[in-house]
Design an enzyme around this catalytic site. Structure first.
Site, mmCIF file in Angstrom:
data_model
loop_
_atom_site.group_PDB
_atom_site.id
_atom_site.type_symbol
_atom_site.label_atom_id
_atom_site.label_comp_id
_atom_site.label_asym_id
_atom_site.label_seq_id
_atom_site.Cartn_x
_atom_site.Cartn_y
_atom_site.Cartn_z
ATOM 1 N N LEU A 73 0.797 -1.240 0.000
ATOM 2 C CA LEU A 73 0.000 0.000 0.000
ATOM 3 C C LEU A 73 0.823 1.281 0.000
ATOM 4 C CD1 LEU A 73 -2.882 -1.005 2.453
ATOM 5 C CD2 LEU A 73 -2.994 -0.841 -0.034
ATOM 6 N N CYS A 130 -6.164 -6.384 1.838
ATOM 7 C CA CYS A 130 -4.775 -6.341 1.387
ATOM 8 C C CYS A 130 -3.944 -7.320 2.197
ATOM 9 C CB CYS A 130 -4.175 -4.945 1.522
ATOM 10 S SG CYS A 130 -2.438 -4.942 1.013
ATOM 11 N N ILE A 191 -11.896 -11.175 -6.577
ATOM 12 C CA ILE A 191 -11.122 -11.384 -5.371
ATOM 13 C C ILE A 191 -9.895 -10.468 -5.327
ATOM 14 C CG2 ILE A 191 -11.776 -13.801 -5.065
ATOM 15 C CD1 ILE A 191 -9.142 -14.621 -6.425
ATOM 16 N N GLY A 265 -6.846 -6.347 -13.898
ATOM 17 C CA GLY A 265 -5.722 -5.964 -13.051
ATOM 18 C C GLY A 265 -4.387 -6.227 -13.712
#
Lengths: 303, 260
Positions: A73, A130, A191, A265
């Protein structure tokens, strides 16, 4: 040409194709490759209340038909986003959605509140999944009770479309999905990455600095499809499907399993123009199948 | 600089030594190649290689504007690069380019520049040297290798500057590492540029730092996207974690946190 528009709560998408957080930057990085206005939406990089440096290098390992990441992150915080990036997004004729991450419920709430004030951000995706941060993140998404707590708290301060991103690293994902629905989520997306690991045998070391990381890419698609199908059958809110979508056929499989919208993604790393190819491919498929509207195939799996 | 996803045609795939390939590419439609500068790289899509999921980042070895050619020098080290070594003339290769930032070329042509390369890290130095010579800068190349058989493109390098060589086994040039070469003490340099194995770049960076020479190095941290969105290839710098693919791959050593 079939109708491609879909709705997620109050959020209107011109087509079901969005991009997954952490794989598409802030969208603008792709402006050389595609017309961003064509996207149904794009989810910007995971954003936290404060600046985060992320995990040490190395953060990536290639795996058969996939990859592991351990970014953790990294981002400059929500205030930096609002001041420096948000102004660049407002002229894009698509839905810019902020992925909101945090370590505590208070952090999630504070970030969501700041996003609620942004006129051109019609939705947030609450990242309770995450796998790469020690505190928070996946911890919230692995028990129905903690998932419910954070979703309820954010729901109180966030009136626009609230999508909750679920972790696959659980025994029963439908329990978490139901908890999110009961706590006021407008939609669930799934997911997030699967917890995985890569080893360098010669050096006898892990490849990632964090030892474990999140797996994504083509290899995870069967698991993602299964979970989307299970969740679609367990909740009444729209499901956003993602995990290993590399082309239009993969995308259609998710729609058939019940996804109202999709996120692409890791495929963006291999073909930065994959999103528009998927939109065109869905359109061609619908024409070929004699469908007038994409909604005809959502959940249309013949079982 | 605008980035493109481009299909190029293989003109020639020449095996150099046993484990390097020099791949020369051009456009299919005779359109001129996009603008690119020394130090930038491309991301190559490797087809028919089941274990190669991601593109392969390869530095730009040379751009021949006259013949509209892009050269890539590839070390055949894993499944993906070995597959690239099997490409034939006429084959298609899909690339994303140009990526990252190039080396800083001095505007003062009187500057004394040293271009240091080791192994496959010599690749970007050829294009850099050629561009500097074109601008009227006198170029010194310092190329290091384990042995004579690991040195590549020496005829090409010789076209653009003075050639200095070290080999660890003394089979060519002076014996030892690049930092042992006599040119470092016999000539004063203003700017240095280095690409090669990390220990070599650290050694060159320390030499530069001790001698007040400007120094830029080219890093090759493991990448996924190549365009600054996945945040996997980060290097810790004076500005925190930044992406080698987007903010680099060329860095001034003053920005890095290396122990020199």
């Amino acid at each position: 040409m079939a109708a491609l528009n879909v709705e997620i709560g109050d959020l209107k998408l011109k087509n079901p194709v969005m991009t997954a957080s952490g794989t598409f930057g802030y969208g603008i990085e792709f402006a050389d490759f595609i017309d961003l206005n064509r996207l149904g939406g794009f989810i910007v990089k995971g954003t936290t209340i404060h600046h985060r440096e992320g995990n040490p290098y190395p953060r990536m390992a290639e795996t058969p038909m996939g990859m592991l990441n351990a970014v953790g992150l990294q981002n400059k915080g929500v205030d930096y986003f609002i001041e420096n990036i948000y102004p660049e997004l407002i002229d894009i004729d698509s839905n810019a959605i902020v992925n909101v991450s945090g370590s505590t419920i208070e952090d999630y709430v504070a970030t969501a509140e700041k996003c609620a004030a942004l006129k051109h951000i019609p939705a947030i995706e609450l990242n309770i999944s995450c796998p790469n941060v020690k505190q928070g993140g996946m911890a919230f998404g692995t028990s129905p009770k903690s998932a419910a707590e954070v979703v309820k708290a954010v729901r109180k301060v966030y009136p626009k479309t609230l999508i909750v991103k679920l972790s696959p690293n659980v025994t029963d994902i439908t329990e978490i999905a139901r908890a999110a629905e009961e706590s006021g989520a407008d939609s669930v997306s799934l997911i997030n990455t699967l917890l995985g690991m890569a080893v360098n045998a010669e050096k006898r070391t892990p490849i990632l600095s964090t030892i474990t990381g999140g797996m994504s890419g083509a290899a995870v698609k069967p698991i993602a499809l299964r979970m989307v199908w299970q969740v679609y059958n367990a909740v009444n809110i729209p499901v956003v499907g993602l995990g290993g979508i590399m082309n239009a056929t993969d995308a259609i499989e998710f729609l058939l399993c019940g996804a109202t919208a999709l996120q692409i993604g890791t495929a963006n790393f291999i073909d930065p123009a994959v999103t528009v190819k998927v939109i065109d491919g869905i359109n061609e498929y619908l024409d070929r199948q004699g469908c007038k509207d994409v909604k005809e195939i959502i959940g249309g799996l013949r079982v | 600089m605008k980035k493109f996803i481009l299909d190029l045609k293989v003109l020639e795939n020449q095996r150099i030594q046993s484990n390097y390939a020099l791949i020369k590419l051009t456009t299919h439609d005779s359109q001129p190649l996009p603008e690119m500068v020394p130090g930038q790289f491309v991301e190559v899509l490797v087809e028919n290689s089941p274990n190669t999921f991601l593109r392969r980042p390869i530095s730009i070895n040379f751009v021949d504007r006259q013949n509209n050619e892009l050269w890539l020098l590839v070390q055949l080290i894993g499944d993906g690069t070995r597959k690239m070594g099997e490409l034939n003339a006429g084959d298609n290769l899909n690339l994303v380019l140009p990526l990252g930032n190039g080396f800083t070329i001095p505007t003062d042509t009187a500057k004394k520049v040293l271009l240091v390369g080791g192994g496959v890290g010599t690749a970007p130095m050829l294009y850099l040297g050629a561009e500097m010579q074109k601008m009227g800068i006198e170029v010194d190349f310092l190329l290091g290798a384990r042995s004579e058989k690991d040195l590549m493109q020496l005829d090409e390098f010789a076209k653009y500057g003075n050639l200095h060589i070290t080999t660890e086994d003394a089979s060519k040039g002076e014996k030892g590492f690049v930092t042992n070469h006599s040119i470092l003490t016999s000539k004063q340099f203003d700017n240095s540029y280095c690409c090669g194995p990390k220990p070599m770049m650290v050694a060159v960076a320390s030499w530069a730092s001790r001698n007040g020479v400007e120094c830029e190095v080219s890093l090759e941290n493991t990448m996924a996207c190549g365009i600054g969105v996945c945040l996997c290839c980060v290097e810790k710098t004076t500005e925190g974690h930044i992406c080698v693919c987007k903010e680099g791959p060329v860095f001034n050593i003053n920005k890095l946190l290396w122990q020199l």
